[in-house]
Every structure is written in structure tokens, then in C-alpha cells.
Design a protein around this motif. Structure first.
Motif, short mmCIF file in Angstrom:
data_model
loop_
_atom_site.label_atom_id
_atom_site.label_comp_id
_atom_site.label_asym_id
_atom_site.label_seq_id
_atom_site.Cartn_x
_atom_site.Cartn_y
_atom_site.Cartn_z
N THR A 1 -5.00 -5.51 -9.90
CA THR A 1 -5.61 -4.95 -8.69
C THR A 1 -6.67 -3.93 -9.10
O THR A 1 -6.50 -3.23 -10.10
N ASN B 1 0.86 -1.18 0.00
CA ASN B 1 0.00 0.00 0.00
C ASN B 1 0.89 1.23 0.00
O ASN B 1 1.51 1.57 1.00
N ASN C 1 -2.37 -0.65 -11.85
CA ASN C 1 -3.33 -1.70 -11.50
C ASN C 1 -3.03 -3.03 -12.16
O ASN C 1 -3.58 -4.06 -11.75
N CYS D 1 -9.16 -4.90 -1.10
CA CYS D 1 -8.87 -4.57 -2.51
C CYS D 1 -8.87 -5.86 -3.32
O CYS D 1 -8.10 -6.78 -3.03
N ALA E 1 -5.99 0.54 2.76
CA ALA E 1 -6.71 -0.07 1.64
C ALA E 1 -7.39 -1.33 2.17
O ALA E 1 -6.72 -2.25 2.64
N ASP F 1 -8.19 -0.80 -7.73
CA ASP F 1 -8.32 0.35 -6.84
C ASP F 1 -8.24 1.62 -7.67
O ASP F 1 -7.60 1.68 -8.70
N ARG G 1 -8.63 -11.08 -1.95
CA ARG G 1 -8.71 -9.68 -1.52
C ARG G 1 -7.58 -9.37 -0.55
O ARG G 1 -7.14 -10.25 0.20
#
Length: 677
Positions: free
Chosen positions: A289, A236, A298, A245, A242, A291, A260
Motif C-alpha cells: 500500500t 483504515n 505499507n 490509496c 483514505a 500511503d 485502489r
């Protein structure tokens, strides 16, 4: 008051135009006879005085309009208290991916920096360092700002600030989020004392940002249809936690895992996913990912290459290790007698087993040194012959092992038991399985011993070393302390023999291609095959290309033997898979990702920057942009003076309005006078 462009004062000659118009509009009086002249004389006097005043006021308004417009073009200003004599303004905007962070007013930090930089237009010269070193007009400067986009290879703030590229006469304005892992205090220490540098930090809202910090596999030797553990370190890089995620892992077009992740700011979480390679082709993988708003990181791209067969060459009187390697498809085993060594096979071998060779001639020693020089392994099984000790001593010294001591054994060697190895040692990882099992250990009679300069792999129960590993050049040398003949060892008949021989050969395999690379790397080193029809010569680097979809790039190339060094082009900004092609043939595929430093969003605040600058750098200022650039505008006013052209433009508009009102009032007044007559 001073004028920025005083030559526009020549425009004051245009004030003659309304004067000429006024003179041409004067009407010659006419004489009219009436019976009653007393009342007419009084009316004419009143009308003449009224029109004269009106015409003078209109003339004054027109002249004032021309004068005001002339001063607008002259750019008048009041000199500042801390005035600096600057010849131009240099603007540097951080266009790295971290500037995609959200901003309430502009949408992103990048748009906000562009909006603030647009306000710097009072200088005689404007340079946008992101777009080159040429001076720009206001219109071109604004157009260049609109075309700026975040890129993988954004401008290096430290580099441009330190270089002082455009001389001491220019003021440099730097707009950035000033990430802590990108901008350093060392840059401030190297600033030119005579150059004015203004740091304008732009800060976004606190967010969390999960990204793939690193990825690795359990073993570099990947086999088909065998479980491979992919380790993913997810970090992170934001300033808030977070939570949950989503993370998905793809191998080819197939999703192989989904989970997750929850991570606190600055913390990392490691996850392991078990996958299998379906065939011997290069596997293309992705870690996705989900987010927002930081979406540039990502997707993490990686490749998995199944290992090629390991080439093992045994040299000796009899093929002792054939039972371990010959029936296993992971290895390509060959045997040569010491009198007829296959040097071509030695040049291609990953591991060379030297089995109780009594004489090491110069050619053989040179060949073994070449093996370890290119990263291979040499396994030495010593001989008990006394006549071979001198040649082995010299060979060990040349390999960097040092001097060894030889044991004087009697007619019947005394066998001693080898101690149980530690299952936690890296060499024996996954050899004994999850549960420890009782293993019958071999019994050996050492003929030599060495000082503790290497790494012991197997020891005797009395603590002496039986198998040790020595680093030599780029490769490894494994030395047994006892021969494999029955009088000196029963190691070849024990269960430990096969896994130890397997492990030494597997550790000699090196895959030069990493699972993933970064776009900010300067170069990539690869092992590429030779050109078609040239199997023995070096690889051809003259026609190599990096191809991604419709994009084709020509990297800088250099070849040393079979090793290729590709220098990444500056135009290479997009993450993804790039094929390495030669004359249309795909040699391999590389995975490139964004610089992970951009994913770390921790940045210096205004107070942090001011503390870094300190009182000893009067030429460096930190200015808070503020709402709609109020803070920056105030600073510009303090440093460059107060511009007055806006006020003269307002005066021109007011005089035009006054002229219109006077003309209209003049018409109404004329009608009233005619009615009285």
C-alpha cells in the motif's frame, strides 16, 4: 531557598583569592617635593579617594562573581507548595511504530517525546526504562534518548506501569500516544498508591492509514496452475478518510494485481485477487500500500504453499474407492485387506476408508484413534452383518459418536432416495458450479441411524441422515448409514460419489504453516520433515535457525513428534521473509509482519486520560506537554520547586561585566587626573 548540593558551599573559600589579589595590588605612597605644595596636596587627596572607591568596587564585583558561581553548582531552588520527596526520575518512552506519526515541530511523535523527556534533568537519579534499570548521568541519559528508535516490540506501557519495577521512591514519567487498543484502564487500577506516575500524551495530526488487516485464501488445499482467490481485508486505522490509496499485489517478483482503495476511518474493505501458482515451490507474496507518513505497515508479506499429495488408505474386502482416488495425482491411494492391514501406511495416511469391515480388532481400532488424534479423517462405511454390530457400537463410543441404532431389514432392503444437498453448505462449496444442475441422486437402504450429535452432510428425503460428520479428537469421523454394496446402495455409480469422496479426503489435509505471522507472536507451530537419514524419527530441533539476508537468529525450540514449536527471539524486529534452516538446508520460509494493533492510530486525548484517572488516584497525573514543553515544565516547577541556578549564573555574568567596566573606567579616570597635575 534550599540547596540541592550544599557541599559545594566549600567553594566560598575561593573568595579569599580576589581579596589577596586586592591586597597585593595596593601601592605604597611616594613622597615628592614641589615648590607649590598647596595645589599638589589637593590633587593627591582627590586621586587617592577616587582609586580607593574603584578598587573596593572591583573587589566586591570579584567576590560576588565567585559567590554566584558557587551557588550555581549548589543548585538552589525554592521549595514547591506540593513538594514530594523523590529519590529519582524514571522515564518511559513509547517506542512502538505508531509513534512515527507526524508532528509539526519535531517531525514525528517519537522525536517530540524524546525532546520533552530531555527536559527532565533536575532529579538526583535518572533512569531511562527503555535502556535498562541503571541510573544514568545527564550526558549518558541524553545520549540514550538520541539512540531510541521505533521497533516492532516496543515497550509494553501497561506492563512497566503495573510492575512498579524501581520502587515507590521514584517518579515515573510516561511519554506515549496512548493508543486505545494498547493502553487500558486496567493498568491504572493496578498502580501502586505510593508511586507518582505522570502520563504525558503526545498527539499528532489527524491522518488516514490503510493497512492489511488479514489475508486468507479460498481453500487451504492449493493446487498448481489453478486459480486461487486471495482475500485481502484492508482497513483504515487513521482518523480521516483514505481516498484512492494505491494497492499492488506481487507474487515473487511478478506483479499480479493493482487497484485502489477508499475507506472511511475505522472501516474495512475486502478485495479478492485471482492468482495461479506456477510450480510446486513455496510462493512468496507481498501486498504493498502506498500511503504516508505511516510507512511501517505499507508492505504485508505472505506465503502460499502448494498442497502435498493426500494419502488415502482403504481397508476392506474389495477396493471400492479406488475408482475415485487412484487416477487422480492429488491423492496417493493404497489398499489393504482387513487381514493384512498396513499399519505403517496408516500412520502416514490423511484419510482412512473403513469399507464394510466385519471385525474391528484392538490393533485396528487403536490405529484409527491415532489417525483422528493427529488430525486425520476416518470414513466409516458400515456392514450389514449382524455379527459386526457389537464391535461397531464399541468403536463408535470410543470415537465419541455415541450409541447408534441398527435397522432390522428384511430379505430385500427397501431403497430410499437421497435428497439434493444444499449447494451453500461449506462441504459442497464449488461442487455444483455457478449454476445449479439437475443431478440424479442415489438410492440407499440405511442399516443404522444415530442421534443428532453430528453434522448432516447428506440426508434422505424423509429427513433421516445418510452421511454425517463427527468431530473426534483433532480429526473428523464420517459415517455413512448404508453399505456400498448393490443391495443397499447405488451411490458408487452416481455422479455425486466422486466429489463427495474427494471432499472428505481434501478436508483431511491440514497445512500447519499459515500464510503470514506477526512479529509480536510468542511462538510458531510448524510441521517439519525429519532430518536427512532419519526419515522415521522425529525432526531434529537442535540446529534450527531463522535467517533473513545477513541476519541469523536462534529461536527457542521444542519438538513433539513431528510438530515443531519455535519461540520467536526478542531481537526479531524486522518484517519480511525468514528462512527456517537446519544445517544449511532450507526447510521452509515464513512471512512475518508488524503487529496490526500499531496501525490503529485511535488514541486517548488528554481529557480522556484525565477522565480515566478520575479523582480517586491522586498519585497519577496527566500533563499536557504543550508547545515546547511549557506545560510539562510548569508541572515540574509545581512538583519539584523553582530552580534558581539560572539566576545565579546570570548574576555571575553581570558581576564579570561590572568588573570589566570598572577597570576600564579606572584607566580613563587616571589619565584625567594626571592632566590636571
Amino acid at each position: 531557598m534550599q540547596l540541592l548540593y550544599p557541599w559545594f558551599l566549600l567553594g566560598l573559600l575561593a573568595t579569599a583569592i580576589p581579596v589577596v589579589i586586592h591586597l597585593l595590588q595596593l601601592r605604597r605612597p611616594q613622597r615628592v617635593l614641589f615648590t607649590n605644595t598647596e595645589i599638589i596636596r589637593r590633587v593627591e587627596l582627590v586621586a587617592a579617594r577616587y582609586r580607593k572607591v574603584q578598587q573596593l568596587l572591583v573587589l566586591l564585583a570579584r567576590v560576588a562573581t565567585v559567590v554566584a558561581l558557587v551557588f550555581v553548582f549548589c543548585q538552589p531552588f525554592l521549595e514547591a507548595k506540593e513538594a514530594r520527596n523523590t529519590s529519582g526520575i524514571d522515564v518511559l518512552i513509547d517506542n512502538s511504530f505508531s509513534m512515527e506519526a507526524s508532528d509539526v515541530t519535531y517531525g514525528s511523535l517519537m522525536r517530540r517525546a524524546i525532546g520533552e523527556a530531555r527536559k527532565l534533568s533536575e532529579g538526583s537519579q535518572l533512569r531511562l526504562i527503555n535502556a535498562g534499570s541503571n541510573s544514568l548521568s545527564k550526558a549518558v541519559y541524553s545520549d540514550k534518548l538520541d539512540k531510541l528508535r521505533p521497533t516492532a516490540k516496543g515497550v509494553l506501557i501497561d506492563k512497566y506501569v503495573i510492575e512498579d519495577r524501581y520502587g515507590k521512591g521514584n517518579s515515573l514519567y510516561v511519554f506515549s500516544d496512548f493508543q486505545k487498543n494498547v493502553f487500558s484502564a486496567d493498568a491504572l487500577n493496578k498502580l501502586a498508591a505510593g508511586k507518582e506516575v505522570v502520563l504525558v500524551p503526545v498527539q499528532g495530526q489527524p491522518i488516514g492509514n490503510i493497512y492489511v488487516d488479514s489475508l486468507w485464501v479460498d481453500d487451504a488445499f492449493l493446487r498448481v496452475r489453478t486459480n486461487v482467490g486471495i482475500h485481502m481485508r484492508l482497513r483504515n486505522g487513521g482518523s480521516v478518510a483514505a481516498v484512492d490509496c494505491p494497492v499492488k499485489v506481487f507474487l515473487g517478483k511478478r506483479q499480479v494485481a493493482a487497484f485502489r482503495v477508499t475507506a472511511e476511518p475505522g472501516r474495512a474493505v475486502t478485495s479478492v485477487v485471482q492468482v495461479q501458482l506456477e510450480d510446486e515451490r513455496l510462493a512468496l507474496g507481498r501486498v504493498v500500500t502506498e500511503d504516508v507518513p505511516m510507512t511501517f505497515d505499507n508492505t504485508f508479506y505472505f506465503t502460499l504453499q502448494p498442497a502435498a499429495a493426500i494419502r488415502v488408505l482403504e481397508i476392506g474386502a474389495e477396493p471400492v474407492s479406488q475408482q475415485a482416488y487412484a487416477n487422480e495425482p492429488l491423492f496417493k491411494y493404497s489398499f489393504s485387506k482387513v487381514q493384512n492391514v498396513d499399519y505403517s501406511a496408516m500412520r502416514q495416511a490423511n484419510t482412512v476408508v473403513l469399507n464394510e469391515v466385519n471385525t474391528l480388532d484392538t490393533g485396528l481400532k487403536d490405529g484409527l484413534r491415532a489417525v483422528v488424534k493427529r488430525g486425520g479423517s476416518v470414513v466409516v462405511i458400515p456392514t450389514a452383518a449382524r455379527t459386526a454390530r457389537a464391535t461397531y457400537q464399541q468403536f463408535f463410543r470410543e470415537m465419541g459418536i455415541g450409541t447408534v441404532e441398527w435397522e432390522d431389514l428384511g430379505a430385500t432392503p427397501e431403497l430410499r432416495e437421497v435428497a439434493m444437498p444444499n449447494a451453500r453448505e461449506p462441504f459442497f462449496r464449488d461442487v455444483f458450479g455457478a449454476q445449479a444442475r439437475a443431478v440424479t441422486m442415489p438410492r440407499v437402504a440405511p442399516v443404522l441411524r444415530w442421534s443428532r450429535t453430528g453434522t448432516d452432510i447428506l440426508r434422505l428425503r424423509d429427513g433421516e441422515s445418510y452421511l454425517a460428520n463427527f468431530v473426534s479428537g483433532a480429526g473428523q469421523v464420517y459415517v455413512f448409514s448404508a453399505p456400498f454394496t448393490k443391495e443397499y446402495s447405488d451411490f458408487t455409480t452416481q455422479a455425486l460419489f466422486v466429489p463427495v469422496m474427494y471432499r472428505m479426503a481434501m478436508l483431511s489435509y491440514k497445512n500447519e504453516q499459515l500464510p503470514a505471522y506477526r512479529l509480536t507472536q510468542e511462538a510458531v507451530n510448524l510441521q517439519l520433515p525429519a532430518s536427512a537419514g532419519n526419515t522415521s524419527g522425529p525432526a531434529d530441533a537442535s540446529n534450527l535457525k531463522l535467517v533473513k539476508d545477513s541476519l541469523t537468529l536462534i529461536p527457542g525450540q521444542r519438538v513433539v513428534g513431528q510438530e515443531m514449536r519455535l519461540e520467536l527471539p526478542q531481537e526479531m524486529n524486522e518484517a519480511g521473509f525468514y528462512q527456517v534452516q537446519r544445517l544449511g538446508e532450507v526447510l521452509t520460509t515464513l512471512a512475518f509482519n508488524q503487529d496490526k494493533r500499531e496501525s490503529e492510530l485511535a488514541a486517548y486525548s488528554v481529557d480522556d486520560l484525565r477522565q480515566m484517572v478520575g479523582p480517586n488516584r491522586p498519585n497519577v497525573r496527566v500533563v499536557e506537554a504543550g508547545n515546547a514543553g511549557v506545560g510539562l515544565a510548569k508541572f515540574r516547577q509545581e512538583r519539584m520547586g523553582t530552580p534558581l541556578w539560572r539566576y545565579f549564573l546570570a548574576l555571575a555574568l553581570l558581576t564579570l561585566l561590572a568588573e570589566a567596566l570598572l577597570v576600564r573606567f579606572d584607566r580613563r579616570g587616571t589619565k584625567r587626573v594626571v592632566g590636571v597635575a
